[in-house]
Design an enzyme around this catalytic site. Sequence first.
Site, PDB file in Angstrom:
ATOM      1  N   GLU A  76      26.149  12.356   3.641  1.00  0.00           N
ATOM      2  CA  GLU A  76      26.561  13.745   3.793  1.00  0.00           C
ATOM      3  C   GLU A  76      28.013  13.812   4.282  1.00  0.00           C
ATOM      4  O   GLU A  76      28.484  12.882   4.954  1.00  0.00           O
ATOM      5  CB  GLU A  76      25.665  14.428   4.839  1.00  0.00           C
ATOM      6  CG  GLU A  76      24.192  14.463   4.475  1.00  0.00           C
ATOM      7  CD  GLU A  76      23.841  15.628   3.547  1.00  0.00           C
ATOM      8  OE1 GLU A  76      24.693  16.056   2.755  1.00  0.00           O
ATOM      9  OE2 GLU A  76      22.697  16.094   3.624  1.00  0.00           O
TER      10      GLU A  76
ATOM     11  N   HIS B 190      27.748  15.370  -1.445  1.00  0.00           N
ATOM     12  CA  HIS B 190      27.069  14.138  -0.993  1.00  0.00           C
ATOM     13  C   HIS B 190      26.632  13.281  -2.192  1.00  0.00           C
ATOM     14  O   HIS B 190      26.391  13.795  -3.278  1.00  0.00           O
ATOM     15  CB  HIS B 190      25.894  14.444  -0.049  1.00  0.00           C
ATOM     16  CG  HIS B 190      24.680  15.030  -0.681  1.00  0.00           C
ATOM     17  ND1 HIS B 190      23.913  15.991  -0.077  1.00  0.00           N
ATOM     18  CD2 HIS B 190      24.062  14.791  -1.874  1.00  0.00           C
ATOM     19  CE1 HIS B 190      22.898  16.302  -0.846  1.00  0.00           C
ATOM     20  NE2 HIS B 190      22.965  15.591  -1.947  1.00  0.00           N
TER      21      HIS B 190
ATOM     22  N   ASP C   2      17.578   6.244  -2.304  1.00  0.00           N
ATOM     23  CA  ASP C   2      17.201   6.777  -0.995  1.00  0.00           C
ATOM     24  C   ASP C   2      15.722   7.154  -0.944  1.00  0.00           C
ATOM     25  O   ASP C   2      15.045   7.231  -1.970  1.00  0.00           O
ATOM     26  CB  ASP C   2      18.084   7.976  -0.634  1.00  0.00           C
ATOM     27  CG  ASP C   2      18.372   8.898  -1.820  1.00  0.00           C
ATOM     28  OD1 ASP C   2      17.569   8.892  -2.782  1.00  0.00           O
ATOM     29  OD2 ASP C   2      19.379   9.610  -1.805  1.00  0.00           O
TER      30      ASP C   2
ATOM     31  N   ASN D   8      27.553  19.968  -1.766  1.00  0.00           N
ATOM     32  CA  ASN D   8      28.549  19.683  -0.718  1.00  0.00           C
ATOM     33  C   ASN D   8      29.263  18.342  -0.951  1.00  0.00           C
ATOM     34  O   ASN D   8      29.994  17.872  -0.086  1.00  0.00           O
ATOM     35  CB  ASN D   8      27.876  19.703   0.665  1.00  0.00           C
ATOM     36  CG  ASN D   8      26.828  18.609   0.829  1.00  0.00           C
ATOM     37  OD1 ASN D   8      26.645  17.764  -0.046  1.00  0.00           O
ATOM     38  ND2 ASN D   8      26.128  18.622   1.955  1.00  0.00           N
TER      39      ASN D   8
HETATM   40  C1  F6R Z   1      18.818  11.779  -4.885  1.00  0.00           C
HETATM   41  C2  F6R Z   1      20.098  11.804  -4.193  1.00  0.00           C
HETATM   42  C3  F6R Z   1      20.899  13.056  -4.034  1.00  0.00           C
HETATM   43  C4  F6R Z   1      20.934  13.922  -5.285  1.00  0.00           C
HETATM   44  C5  F6R Z   1      21.764  15.181  -5.063  1.00  0.00           C
HETATM   45  C6  F6R Z   1      21.703  16.118  -6.239  1.00  0.00           C
HETATM   46  O1  F6R Z   1      18.288  10.475  -4.920  1.00  0.00           O
HETATM   47  O2  F6R Z   1      20.497  10.791  -3.709  1.00  0.00           O
HETATM   48  O3  F6R Z   1      22.209  12.708  -3.658  1.00  0.00           O
HETATM   49  O4  F6R Z   1      21.471  13.188  -6.350  1.00  0.00           O
HETATM   50  O5  F6R Z   1      21.292  15.852  -3.937  1.00  0.00           O
HETATM   51  O6  F6R Z   1      20.414  16.652  -6.327  1.00  0.00           O
HETATM   52  P1  F6R Z   1      19.949  17.517  -7.574  1.00  0.00           P
HETATM   53  O7  F6R Z   1      19.978  16.598  -8.748  1.00  0.00           O
HETATM   54  O8  F6R Z   1      18.558  17.955  -7.242  1.00  0.00           O
HETATM   55  O9  F6R Z   1      20.932  18.638  -7.705  1.00  0.00           O
END
Ligand code: F6R
Length: 236
Positions: free
Chosen positions: A132, A127, A56, A125
């Site tokens: 989301e 995702h 992303d 959450n």
């Molecule tokens: C990042 C992504 C997000 C993260 C998720 C966890 O490319 O796609 O889904 O993997 O938000 O983020 P952290 O690792 O910062 O807890």
Amino acid sequence: MARAVALRITKLVAAKPAAVLGLPTGRTPVRLYAHLRSLFAAGKIDFSRVTTFNLDEFYGLPSDHPASYRSFMEEHLFKHVNLNWRRIHFLNGMDSSPERECRRYEAAIARVGGIDLQILGIGTNGHIGFNEPAPALQSDTHLARLKPETRRSNAMLFDGRVSAVPREALSMGVGTILRARAVVLMANGSRKADAVKATVEGPVTTRMPASLLQLHRNVELILEKAAAPKLHARMR
Ligand code: F6R
């Protein structure tokens, strides 16, 4: 956790030097990329034929903005290893037509024969990527609206200013993720424990996007103990 995932990638690339990797950003993979840098410096992994697709990117942010996911990847991995820049793929958050850009990305993934190994983090959450929780999800790469909690957890990239975090991002869809031949989801810290439990033991629901991974036949969760205490299943 980071070492286990780094070794998994090293083994794959040894067996298939032209492997296609799907990569995440965020706090979770920081140490994974540190391990990959060390393995590369020690001559244990060769990225010269590897192809990467990042999951992303923020929408409306130039790729060279210090808070872009592209900059994150340059800093943590790309500039330290021998990846061929022509084989590094990123969503362009500045394309005036997000639909066209998302179609281009899906086509680029298809052109190289699909993703061999998709590495994922998970949001508190549930995702994955920027998919989301919602009553319905889009399957393919798309323009996604970020939830307030997701913008808050990305604020560290913008000097702690939540208001500076873009409201939208381009993201692989759950279908894109499920088409990868293998998926590894990483989770660390007790903040992720509820999402991890729901991912593994909860119902398959778009309200917990990671639970859709239950539909994939080759998924591995590599967890830190702190993220796993709520699981019935014992960790190996
Ligand atoms: C990042 C992504 C997000 C993260 C998720 C966890 O490319 O796609 O889904 O993997 O938000 O983020 P952290 O690792 O910062 O807890």
